[in-house]
Design a protein around this motif. Structure first.
Motif, PDB file in Angstrom:
ATOM      1  N   ASP A  25      22.633  41.873  39.350  1.00  0.00           N
ATOM      2  CA  ASP A  25      22.385  42.337  37.984  1.00  0.00           C
ATOM      3  C   ASP A  25      23.433  43.312  37.473  1.00  0.00           C
ATOM      4  OD1 ASP A  25      20.080  40.908  37.354  1.00  0.00           O
ATOM      5  OD2 ASP A  25      18.847  42.260  38.537  1.00  0.00           O
ATOM      6  N   LEU A  26      24.468  43.564  38.266  1.00  0.00           N
ATOM      7  CA  LEU A  26      25.503  44.522  37.845  1.00  0.00           C
ATOM      8  C   LEU A  26      26.037  44.246  36.433  1.00  0.00           C
ATOM      9  CD1 LEU A  26      27.256  46.971  38.812  1.00  0.00           C
ATOM     10  CD2 LEU A  26      28.995  45.294  39.394  1.00  0.00           C
ATOM     11  N   PRO A  27      26.346  42.989  36.082  1.00  0.00           N
ATOM     12  CA  PRO A  27      26.854  42.756  34.724  1.00  0.00           C
ATOM     13  C   PRO A  27      25.869  43.150  33.625  1.00  0.00           C
ATOM     14  CG  PRO A  27      27.362  40.893  36.126  1.00  0.00           C
ATOM     15  CD  PRO A  27      26.422  41.767  36.902  1.00  0.00           C
ATOM     16  N   PHE A  28      24.555  43.178  33.918  1.00  0.00           N
ATOM     17  CA  PHE A  28      23.590  43.668  32.936  1.00  0.00           C
ATOM     18  C   PHE A  28      23.668  45.189  32.808  1.00  0.00           C
ATOM     19  CE2 PHE A  28      20.433  39.986  33.798  1.00  0.00           C
ATOM     20  CZ  PHE A  28      21.114  39.190  32.905  1.00  0.00           C
ATOM     21  N   ALA A  29      23.939  45.861  33.926  1.00  0.00           N
ATOM     22  CA  ALA A  29      23.842  47.319  33.960  1.00  0.00           C
ATOM     23  C   ALA A  29      25.181  48.012  33.706  1.00  0.00           C
ATOM     24  CB  ALA A  29      23.276  47.780  35.305  1.00  0.00           C
ATOM     25  N   LEU A  30      26.277  47.356  34.045  1.00  0.00           N
ATOM     26  CA  LEU A  30      27.592  47.985  33.888  1.00  0.00           C
ATOM     27  C   LEU A  30      28.066  47.827  32.443  1.00  0.00           C
ATOM     28  CD1 LEU A  30      29.750  49.348  35.771  1.00  0.00           C
ATOM     29  CD2 LEU A  30      30.943  47.160  35.725  1.00  0.00           C
ATOM     30  N   PRO A  31      28.390  48.953  31.770  1.00  0.00           N
ATOM     31  CA  PRO A  31      28.876  48.842  30.392  1.00  0.00           C
ATOM     32  C   PRO A  31      30.071  47.886  30.298  1.00  0.00           C
ATOM     33  CG  PRO A  31      28.429  51.118  30.916  1.00  0.00           C
ATOM     34  CD  PRO A  31      28.255  50.354  32.192  1.00  0.00           C
ATOM     35  N   THR A  32      30.079  47.096  29.228  1.00  0.00           N
ATOM     36  CA  THR A  32      31.089  46.032  29.146  1.00  0.00           C
ATOM     37  C   THR A  32      32.508  46.584  29.109  1.00  0.00           C
ATOM     38  OG1 THR A  32      30.776  46.022  26.761  1.00  0.00           O
ATOM     39  CG2 THR A  32      29.578  44.372  28.019  1.00  0.00           C
ATOM     40  N   ALA A  33      32.708  47.751  28.486  1.00  0.00           N
ATOM     41  CA  ALA A  33      34.057  48.314  28.433  1.00  0.00           C
ATOM     42  C   ALA A  33      34.541  48.672  29.836  1.00  0.00           C
ATOM     43  CB  ALA A  33      34.073  49.552  27.538  1.00  0.00           C
ATOM     44  N   VAL A  34      33.624  49.155  30.669  1.00  0.00           N
ATOM     45  CA  VAL A  34      33.984  49.503  32.044  1.00  0.00           C
ATOM     46  C   VAL A  34      34.358  48.239  32.817  1.00  0.00           C
ATOM     47  CG1 VAL A  34      33.148  50.520  34.197  1.00  0.00           C
ATOM     48  CG2 VAL A  34      32.484  51.518  32.010  1.00  0.00           C
ATOM     49  N   ALA A  35      33.566  47.186  32.646  1.00  0.00           N
ATOM     50  CA  ALA A  35      33.887  45.909  33.286  1.00  0.00           C
ATOM     51  C   ALA A  35      35.257  45.425  32.820  1.00  0.00           C
ATOM     52  CB  ALA A  35      32.814  44.875  32.956  1.00  0.00           C
ATOM     53  N   GLY A  36      35.516  45.584  31.527  1.00  0.00           N
ATOM     54  CA  GLY A  36      36.783  45.120  30.960  1.00  0.00           C
ATOM     55  C   GLY A  36      37.987  45.796  31.578  1.00  0.00           C
ATOM     56  N   ILE A  37      37.966  47.129  31.659  1.00  0.00           N
ATOM     57  CA  ILE A  37      39.148  47.801  32.207  1.00  0.00           C
ATOM     58  C   ILE A  37      39.241  47.586  33.719  1.00  0.00           C
ATOM     59  CG2 ILE A  37      39.283  49.511  30.343  1.00  0.00           C
ATOM     60  CD1 ILE A  37      38.219  51.591  32.303  1.00  0.00           C
ATOM     61  N   ALA A  38      38.088  47.448  34.401  1.00  0.00           N
ATOM     62  CA  ALA A  38      38.124  47.207  35.847  1.00  0.00           C
ATOM     63  C   ALA A  38      38.743  45.842  36.148  1.00  0.00           C
ATOM     64  CB  ALA A  38      36.712  47.295  36.433  1.00  0.00           C
ATOM     65  N   LEU A  39      38.326  44.823  35.404  1.00  0.00           N
ATOM     66  CA  LEU A  39      38.886  43.483  35.627  1.00  0.00           C
ATOM     67  C   LEU A  39      40.374  43.466  35.299  1.00  0.00           C
ATOM     68  CD1 LEU A  39      35.989  41.309  34.150  1.00  0.00           C
ATOM     69  CD2 LEU A  39      36.693  41.421  36.548  1.00  0.00           C
ATOM     70  N   THR A  40      40.762  44.166  34.230  1.00  0.00           N
ATOM     71  CA  THR A  40      42.181  44.215  33.871  1.00  0.00           C
ATOM     72  C   THR A  40      42.978  44.869  34.983  1.00  0.00           C
ATOM     73  OG1 THR A  40      41.417  44.526  31.611  1.00  0.00           O
ATOM     74  CG2 THR A  40      43.763  44.797  32.006  1.00  0.00           C
ATOM     75  N   ALA A  41      42.463  45.985  35.527  1.00  0.00           N
ATOM     76  CA  ALA A  41      43.173  46.667  36.608  1.00  0.00           C
ATOM     77  C   ALA A  41      43.294  45.765  37.837  1.00  0.00           C
ATOM     78  CB  ALA A  41      42.449  47.963  36.977  1.00  0.00           C
ATOM     79  N   LEU A  42      42.252  44.978  38.111  1.00  0.00           N
ATOM     80  CA  LEU A  42      42.279  44.084  39.283  1.00  0.00           C
ATOM     81  C   LEU A  42      43.311  42.984  39.131  1.00  0.00           C
ATOM     82  CD1 LEU A  42      38.568  43.324  40.257  1.00  0.00           C
ATOM     83  CD2 LEU A  42      40.311  44.432  41.654  1.00  0.00           C
ATOM     84  N   TYR A  43      43.400  42.407  37.928  1.00  0.00           N
ATOM     85  CA  TYR A  43      44.206  41.205  37.732  1.00  0.00           C
ATOM     86  C   TYR A  43      45.564  41.463  37.109  1.00  0.00           C
ATOM     87  CZ  TYR A  43      40.172  38.427  39.077  1.00  0.00           C
ATOM     88  OH  TYR A  43      39.145  37.871  39.781  1.00  0.00           O
ATOM     89  N   ALA A  44      45.897  42.729  36.790  1.00  0.00           N
ATOM     90  CA  ALA A  44      47.236  43.027  36.282  1.00  0.00           C
ATOM     91  C   ALA A  44      48.235  42.740  37.397  1.00  0.00           C
ATOM     92  CB  ALA A  44      47.312  44.485  35.846  1.00  0.00           C
ATOM     93  N   LYS A  45      49.510  42.608  37.025  1.00  0.00           N
ATOM     94  CA  LYS A  45      50.533  42.178  37.989  1.00  0.00           C
ATOM     95  C   LYS A  45      50.575  43.044  39.240  1.00  0.00           C
ATOM     96  CE  LYS A  45      53.774  39.585  35.264  1.00  0.00           C
ATOM     97  NZ  LYS A  45      54.853  39.688  34.318  1.00  0.00           N
ATOM     98  N   ASN A  46      50.315  44.358  39.086  1.00  0.00           N
ATOM     99  CA  ASN A  46      50.343  45.234  40.261  1.00  0.00           C
ATOM    100  C   ASN A  46      48.939  45.557  40.760  1.00  0.00           C
ATOM    101  OD1 ASN A  46      49.597  46.674  38.067  1.00  0.00           O
ATOM    102  ND2 ASN A  46      51.031  48.367  38.351  1.00  0.00           N
ATOM    103  N   GLY A  47      47.939  44.828  40.266  1.00  0.00           N
ATOM    104  CA  GLY A  47      46.550  45.116  40.619  1.00  0.00           C
ATOM    105  C   GLY A  47      46.175  44.597  41.994  1.00  0.00           C
ATOM    106  N   LEU A  48      44.958  44.968  42.443  1.00  0.00           N
ATOM    107  CA  LEU A  48      44.499  44.589  43.783  1.00  0.00           C
ATOM    108  C   LEU A  48      44.552  43.075  44.007  1.00  0.00           C
ATOM    109  CD1 LEU A  48      41.415  46.941  44.332  1.00  0.00           C
ATOM    110  CD2 LEU A  48      43.508  46.858  45.684  1.00  0.00           C
ATOM    111  N   LEU A  49      44.151  42.294  43.004  1.00  0.00           N
ATOM    112  CA  LEU A  49      44.212  40.830  43.138  1.00  0.00           C
ATOM    113  C   LEU A  49      45.476  40.262  42.512  1.00  0.00           C
ATOM    114  CD1 LEU A  49      40.502  39.876  42.327  1.00  0.00           C
ATOM    115  CD2 LEU A  49      41.666  39.653  44.532  1.00  0.00           C
ATOM    116  N   GLY A  50      45.910  40.878  41.411  1.00  0.00           N
ATOM    117  CA  GLY A  50      47.062  40.370  40.681  1.00  0.00           C
ATOM    118  C   GLY A  50      48.326  40.311  41.511  1.00  0.00           C
ATOM    119  N   GLN A  51      48.496  41.292  42.425  1.00  0.00           N
ATOM    120  CA  GLN A  51      49.724  41.313  43.221  1.00  0.00           C
ATOM    121  C   GLN A  51      49.856  40.096  44.138  1.00  0.00           C
ATOM    122  OE1 GLN A  51      49.722  44.503  46.141  1.00  0.00           O
ATOM    123  NE2 GLN A  51      47.509  44.699  45.956  1.00  0.00           N
TER     124      GLN A  51
END
Lengths: 298, 277
Positions: B100-126
């Motif tokens: 249920d995290l996507p119900f409880a986590l504010p969408t803006a927080v999810a947005g910046i977290a996903l961006t940080a993960l998938y940016a070129k130098n991010g945890l997954l993006g790299q």
């Protein structure tokens, strides 16, 4: 998603029952493939984003984390978020209880239609939820000129933020209570009437104790959404620092200014709120399940 | 309005009155204002705004990515629900709660977290970047965000149906010589299918209107990675209220049709599984 009513069904199933019976058991390689794929999906899509919030927030050290949170603009955003939730949640709680009482305790025409209308805000995009109030109360809106004449500011001010939040969190309490109270029936209340109880006595002594878990469940979900709403609030806020910025909006501003560590620091507070919400929610589900079991076999 | 049968319980007028007034003031009247506002446009003006090339491109992205995300969620959501109901594994309760995290986590927080993960130098993006896969600031990023948002809808509609599923049916199928796969396809799936479709539709409906988690990761390039809700925001920022309203009316009409379809699906689920309120 009938909420608590379906939640009551969850804990009952003990997986080992399925795994010991040959008729309901898959070959081991299928079991491992399904389990592996679904847990990998879970880790990548749910767990990693949550971890990323705290990782990015603490990357620059505890001191800059603390500085980001004690910044006056951050503090005013926190205050506004708390204020908004403190108004929106009780309003929707009162509405939810009234709607559930009318719908569950009486028969009238158009009941199903009314339930559909109550769910309506869930199917409206948050951006449109903001837009409708701009069209009502904005400078060019229906009531705009009249409000300006009387010096009342709703859009780009706190009342607009509260209104937009009330709209997006509108159905949360009602949609938990309606199915719950419908399932519980009317006999207990009717018995109380026969015994001479007044309306309020029935409500406080019979109805409220019966629906308390559903009520808490609805309130915590309502509160999480009220504190975290972004799209609707963003449309009506005007983004005035220190005045009309809620926590999610403050996160956006910091992020767009490339103050990533500070943005994630404020975001981590909201992520903590989400985790507390999930813990309380699981606890309520567990308590409701226990009460339900106790009632069926005391 | 009076109740159909007279009831001994008090409070009908008060509670129904409060409900109707509050519903009208908060939801119905403001929503009606949107439709009224479009009357300030002629039909050809409305049509020009609603079908402008940049807006059409946003429909394609919003609806296309939402459909795809809902389909991905239908597949993995069914697997997750199956694993949560049928299998035992360590950390199961934590997984169940975090669904249920996507119900409880504010969408803006999810947005910046996903961006940080998938940016070129991010945890997954790299790791994705050397493979030539770019997620952040691309339409693919929109898909990732919408998949995140929609997952609980599928799991939480399918899970209770699987919990209630009578194992006797599977035992009967097995004793009649059915293979496990045949049993799943011909006994289990038909019972679960309406709920799966409901979850799919709920995830789709939510994804189409989603804003907060998408705008950070989308990059918002005109004609390429702009979602429809962003088009409304863009028009509003230019003080083009009729333009914003026209697009909003298109989205609202679509949402209402989808809401009716979902109500129908839920009735079908209830009928198929014998769970009626």
């Amino acid at each position: 998603m009938a909420g608590l009513v379906t939640a009551l069904h969850w804990i009952g199933g003990n997986a080992s029952r399925y795994e010991t019976d040959a008729a309901t058991r898959e070959p081991a390689w299928i079991r491992w493939t399904v389990l592996g794929l679904s847990l990998m999906f879970f880790a990548v899509f749910l767990l990693l984003p949550l971890v990323a919030v705290f990782y990015e927030a603490l990357r620059k050290g505890l001191q800059s984390y603390w500085m980001a949170l004690s910044d006056p603009d951050a503090l005013s955003a926190i205050r506004l978020t708390l204020l908004t939730a403190a108004i929106a949640v009780p309003l929707n709680l009162l509405f939810g209880v009234a709607a559930a009482w009318a719908i569950a305790k009486f028969d009238f025409r158009g009941k199903h239609f009314l339930i559909t209308l109550i769910d309506l805000p869930f199917s409206v995009s948050p951006v449109i939820a903001g837009l409708i109030y701009v069209l009502m109360f904005g400078a060019q809106g229906w009531l705009g000129p009249w409000l300006a004449e009387h010096g009342v500011k709703i859009i780009f001010a706190v009342p607009g933020i509260v209104l937009a939040t009330v709209f997006v969190t509108f159905p949360f309490v009602a949609r938990e209570l309606i199915p719950l109270m419908q399932a519980q029936g009317r006999e207990e209340e009717e018995a109380a009437v026969v015994l001479g109880a007044s309306g309020w006595q029935i409500f406080w002594k019979v109805t409220l104790p019966n629906m308390k878990w559903g009520l808490i469940y609805g309130v915590i979900l309502c509160n999480a959404r009220a504190m975290g709403e972004f799209g609707a609030v963003s449309v009506v806020s005007g983004h005035i620092r220190g005045e009309t910025n809620t926590m999610p909006l403050h996160v956006e501003i910091l992020y767009n200014e490339y103050q990533f560590a500070a943005a994630f620091a404020v975001a981590s507070l909201l992520a903590l709120l989400a985790m507390v919400t999930l813990v309380v929610k699981s606890w309520v589900e567990w308590r409701a399940e226990r009460d339900a079991l106790r009632e069926t076999n005391p | 309005m009076k109740p159909k049968q007279s009831s001994v319980l008090p409070g009908f007028g008060l509670t129904l009155g409060v409900t109707l007034v509050y519903l009208s003031v908060i939801v119905l009247i403001p929503l009606a204002a949107v439709f009224l506002k479009t009357t300030s446009l002629s039909f050809s003006q409305f049509w020009d705004i609603a079908t402008a090339p940049r807006v059409l491109a946003s429909y394609r992205l919003s609806f296309g990515a939402s459909l795809l995300a809902a389909a991905i969620n239908a597949v993995f959501g069914l697997m997750l629900a199956w694993a949560l109901v049928r299998y035992t594994f360590p950390g199961k309760q934590m997984v169940d709660a975090l669904i249920d995290l996507p119900f409880a986590l504010p969408t803006a927080v999810a947005g910046i977290a996903l961006t940080a993960l998938y940016a070129k130098n991010g945890l997954l993006g790299q790791y994705l970047d050397p493979l030539g896969v770019q997620v952040a600031f691309q339409p693919l990023g929109v898909l990732v965000a919408l998949t995140f948002i929609g997952l609980p809808f599928v799991v939480r509609t399918v899970q209770p149906i699987l919990e209630d599923l009578d194992t006797e049916l599977e035992e009967a199928a097995a004793s009649l010589g059915a293979q496990r796969w045949q049993t799943f396809r011909m006994v289990v799936l038909p019972i679960v299918f309406p709920a799966l479709l409901t979850g799919f539709a709920l995830a789709f409906a939510r994804a189409v209107g989603e804003y907060g988690s998408v705008i950070f990761i989308a990059g918002n390039v005109p004609m390429v990675s702009e979602i429809t809700p962003l088009m409304i925001i863009t028009k509003l920022e230019q003080y083009d209220y009729p333009g914003a309203t026209a697009i909003a009316v298109v989205m609202l009409t679509f949402s209402f049709v989808l809401l009716l379809a979902i109500n129908g699906l839920q009735a079908w689920t209830a009928k198929r599984t014998g769970r009626e309120h």
